[in-house]
Write an enzyme that holds these catalytic residues in place. Structure first.
Site, short mmCIF file in Angstrom:
data_model
loop_
_atom_site.label_atom_id
_atom_site.label_comp_id
_atom_site.label_asym_id
_atom_site.label_seq_id
_atom_site.Cartn_x
_atom_site.Cartn_y
_atom_site.Cartn_z
N GLU A 51 34.52 35.34 42.14
CA GLU A 51 35.65 34.08 41.61
C GLU A 51 36.71 34.72 42.51
OE1 GLU A 51 38.93 33.24 40.66
OE2 GLU A 51 38.80 33.95 39.40
N CYS A 85 45.59 32.88 41.70
CA CYS A 85 44.49 32.34 43.12
C CYS A 85 45.11 31.20 42.16
CB CYS A 85 42.82 33.01 42.56
SG CYS A 85 42.50 32.83 40.81
#
Length: 281
Positions: A51, A85
């Site tokens: 991820e 993110c």
């Protein structure tokens, strides 16, 4: 039981990723770290859950609620000082309303309170995580200024101890600019304009990362259509950075292929095994 193994310089991470007795490696981190872990894990063919980073476009059409969009970005763009993110870091706004939106966004960002995280509950933006990261974010800002990008607010380091950078909005950002394509991971929002839907979708997708995005419009048909055409693992309509445990979180392209949250995350953390019994004698 949770066992925390600290390391520095990649030695511990590399050994864990390549060790044959480790069955899986899950990484939340940068694209570079993801590539390194995948390479180290390749010899043992262990499962890798990645991820990775993002460069989330925020596509704002002329019929959008501009006040709601600007207010949302105050949080979604600067939560954790932009070190997130999925941060709303790259605005693409319809040309006719760009001026009005930028004015609202600059007003919201200018009201952000910057300070030590423990200084009080009203502090909204803290420091960069390290001196190295502070220098990295500062480098992006300096190069953007040299390339003619305009600073609507912020754009500088703040005086005093600590690695603080003023919440920043950059405008007049040309297509393909470094600050519009690479993950800065700091308190920086860039603003570009588009002329029509086709250009908006093309430019939003024209980044190597594909973690998250958002679409802002009062037209429900457009909201469905644009969300389907954006190549990102999560697309919000008229919101941004709203996470829920029952829906998956993960990206496309350079953002990796791991899925956190929801039942989909169980696939990466489980082995499917088939056992068949013959009951004949």
């Amino acid at each position: 039981m949770v066992n925390v193994v600290n390391g520095y310089g990649g030695v511990v991470g590399t050994r864990l990723a390549e060790h044959p007795d480790v069955n899986m490696i899950a990484l939340t981190g940068s694209v570079g770290s993801g590539r390194a872990v995948a390479r180290a894990a390749a010899d043992s063919l262990k499962r890798v859950h990645l991820e990775l980073g993002g460069k989330a476009p925020v596509v704002i059409f002329r019929d959008a609620d501009l006040a709601a969009a600007a207010s949302s970005l105050r949080v979604a763009g600067f939560w954790n000082s932009g070190q997130e993110c999925g941060a709303a870091c790259r605005v693409l706004v319809d040309e006719p309303v760009a001026g009005r939106f930028i004015e609202r966004l600059v007003r919201e960002v200018g009201e952000l309170l910057v300070g030590e995280p423990l200084a009080g509950e009203d502090v909204e933006v803290g420091p960069m995580v390290s001196k190295a990261h502070f220098d990295r974010v500062s480098g992006y800002l300096e190069r953007a200024k040299e390339e003619g990008v305009q600073v609507a607010t912020g754009g500088v380091a703040l005086d005093g101890p600590g690695y603080f950078i003023a919440p920043t909005v950059l405008t007049d950002v040309p297509e393909g600019a470094e600050v519009a394509r690479e993950e800065i991971f700091g308190p920086v929002i860039t603003v570009e304009t588009f002329a029509d839907e086709e250009e908006a979708v093309r430019r939003a997708n024209d980044v190597p990362l594909g973690l998250s995005a958002s679409v802002w419009t009062e037209n429900a048909r457009r909201g469905h259509d644009i969300a389907a055409r954006l190549d990102f693992g999560t697309v919000w309509v008229n919101s941004h950075l709203v996470l829920a445990g029952e829906v998956p979180w993960g990206g496309f392209k350079g953002s990796g292929y791991g899925r956190d949250l929801s039942i989909y995350a169980l696939d990466d953390y489980s082995h499917t095994k088939h056992v068949m019994h013959n009951h004949g004698r």
